[in-house]
Design an enzyme around this catalytic site. Structure first.
Site, mmCIF file in Angstrom:
data_model
loop_
_atom_site.group_PDB
_atom_site.id
_atom_site.type_symbol
_atom_site.label_atom_id
_atom_site.label_comp_id
_atom_site.label_asym_id
_atom_site.label_seq_id
_atom_site.Cartn_x
_atom_site.Cartn_y
_atom_site.Cartn_z
ATOM 1 N N HIS A 80 0.770 -1.276 0.011
ATOM 2 C CA HIS A 80 0.039 -0.082 -0.110
ATOM 3 C C HIS A 80 0.926 1.328 -0.007
ATOM 4 C CE1 HIS A 80 0.652 0.757 4.464
ATOM 5 N NE2 HIS A 80 0.789 -0.478 4.548
ATOM 6 N N ASP A 82 -0.821 4.253 0.616
ATOM 7 C CA ASP A 82 -1.322 5.094 1.561
ATOM 8 C C ASP A 82 -0.668 5.277 3.014
ATOM 9 O OD1 ASP A 82 -2.738 2.684 2.076
ATOM 10 O OD2 ASP A 82 -4.101 3.553 3.317
ATOM 11 N N GLU A 147 -5.186 0.838 2.885
ATOM 12 C CA GLU A 147 -4.749 -0.081 4.052
ATOM 13 C C GLU A 147 -4.671 0.367 5.153
ATOM 14 O OE1 GLU A 147 -2.365 -2.964 6.273
ATOM 15 O OE2 GLU A 147 -1.970 -0.848 5.934
ATOM 16 N N GLU A 148 -4.466 1.795 5.594
ATOM 17 C CA GLU A 148 -4.309 2.179 6.881
ATOM 18 C C GLU A 148 -5.579 2.945 7.001
ATOM 19 O OE1 GLU A 148 -1.736 1.740 8.653
ATOM 20 O OE2 GLU A 148 -0.008 1.920 7.278
ATOM 21 N N GLU A 176 5.176 -5.716 3.779
ATOM 22 C CA GLU A 176 4.992 -4.965 5.103
ATOM 23 C C GLU A 176 5.997 -5.210 6.058
ATOM 24 O OE1 GLU A 176 2.571 -2.997 6.301
ATOM 25 O OE2 GLU A 176 0.800 -3.482 5.290
ATOM 26 N N HIS A 373 4.459 4.412 11.884
ATOM 27 C CA HIS A 373 3.360 4.996 12.643
ATOM 28 C C HIS A 373 3.778 6.198 13.562
ATOM 29 C CE1 HIS A 373 -0.030 2.185 11.451
ATOM 30 N NE2 HIS A 373 0.853 2.256 10.507
#
Length: 404
Positions: A80, A82, A147-148, A176, A373
């Site tokens: 992903h 995003d 995805e997020e 990931e 994150h």
């Protein structure tokens, strides 16, 4: 092997990642990231398609599917572009979309989760094409912009769209971040399931000084929550840790200290192993709640606790990948490039691998996840080069094994 003109810039994972990070693709915005990725892939010979997924009440999301080759075997790389919001930008050492390099580390939102993995896989396939030509088979990128976020207009719809067009895959690698401490620590070969729900208990509001005139729903809610968390659901299995339920909120919507609330609600989530399915867990949870609510000692002289149980949509089922060509090719590539034998793990949260498992065997391997994150999300530049090497060795090994 067919030859395609390689875009020399695509062979450098650092350049690729800086380009992607400089696209502010905070979910669900595309932010230019998919366009940047397409610009890397098209000169390599990939046919690139953009697909916009829609669902009422949710934002439209752009997704990308790119394929090189028309024959089997067919390897998919999924991920992903995003990213999560940056928080307070003033807390960052460098602007979160500047992709600055300092002290041997590249800073930026998405550096680890997971633009870094995409940048490295692009570099790996570009180097393969440059040195050996395209793999004997097909290789594709399945990249979502959701995805997020709620994961409604992302990988699920992209897979359905591609499958409806006749796409079929033999294996998938999701990029990931899987490594807890060092590159090469861990491959994810499965994921626990996830099931969430909400319990609502209604009482009778009243004055805290006159409890006999009221019915406090908190008393019952505490007992119901305890029944969900104890005893343990299981002791774990060969490939999975014990299933675990956590009560994540208890709310009464009451700010006053002298008022007994009229209603209490609690939300919970359970991460479960292959002892259970979502369906058998629902049955177990209802049985626990029914037993606890009917306890005669809990409400002497009053009827059993009346509760309402609301299940969250779309539980995730547990899965485990058993595909020797996929796992052994990736493990050997990691050991070759790092000297480490990776653990084969099912720990952690859910990922889009839970959707891909219904189409082909899937495993996950990417960067070290320590700063994902976080403010100052960053990746060691040396890890980008190392991961590119791992992906390159994996591509060569997998096509050799799968085509045998």
């Amino acid at each position: 092997m067919s030859k395609h003109p390689a875009n020399s810039s695509a062979t450098d994972p650092v350049d690729n990642l800086q380009t992607l990070i400089r696209c502010p693709s905070v979910t669900p915005a595309e932010g230019g990231a998919l366009s940047a990725l397409a610009a890397m892939l098209e000169p390599l010979g990939f046919t690139v398609e953009r697909m916009v997924a829609r669902e009422e009440g949710t934002p439209d999301v752009e997704n990308l599917y790119a394929r090189l080759g028309t024959e089997g075997p067919h390897l998919m790389f999924a991920g992903h572009t995003d990213v999560v919001p940056v928080g307070n930008e003033a807390d960052w050492t460098y602007p979160p979309f500047s992709a600055e390099i300092a002290g041997g580390e590249l800073y930026g939102r998405g550096a680890v989760d997971m633009k870094g993995g995409i940048a490295c896989f692009v570099a790996a396939i570009a180097r393969h094409i440059e040195s050996q030509g395209a793999p004997k088979g097909s290789i594709s990128f399945l990249i979502t912009g959701d995805e997020e976020g709620p994961s409604i207009n992302g990988t699920t719809k992209l897979l359905e769209w591609a499958a409806a067009k006749g796409e079929r895959w033999d294996a998938c690698l999701v990029g990931e971040p899987t490594n807890p401490d060092q590159l090469g620590d861990m491959i994810k070969i499965g994921r626990r399931g996830s099931l969430s729900g909400e319990i609502i208990v209604k009482g009778v509001q009243g004055h805290a000084a006159y409890p006999h005139l009221a019915d406090n729903p908190v008393r019952g809610m505490i007992k119901l929550a305890e029944a969900l968390m104890h005893p343990a659901f299981d002791a774990g299995t060969e490939n999975f840790q014990p299933s675990n339920l956590e009560v994540t909120t208890i709310d009464v919507g009451n700010a006053a200290t002298n008022v007994i609330p009229a209603r209490a609600s609690a939300k919970f989530n359970i991460r479960f192993n292959d002892t259970w399915t979502a369906e058998t867990l629902r049955t177990e949870i209802i049985a626990r709640l029914d037993t606890a609510s009917a306890d005669p000692l809990l409400r002497p002289g009053r009827p059993p606790i009346a509760y309402e149980l609301v299940w969250a949509d779309r539980p995730s089922q547990v899965f485990l990948t058993r595909n020797n060509a996929l796992i052994s090719s990736l493990s050997a590539a990691i050991e070759k490039m790092t000297g480490k034998t990776p653990a084969l793990s099912t720990t952690g949260g859910t990922s889009d691998a839970r959707f891909i498992k219904d189409y082909c065997p899937v495993v996950e391997f990417g960067l070290v996840g320590q700063t994902m994150h976080m403010v100052d999300e960053r990746v060691a530049v040396s890890d980008l080069e190392a991961l590119t090497g791992i992906y390159g060795a994996f591509i060569s090994s997998w096509f050799t094994h799968a085509g045998a």
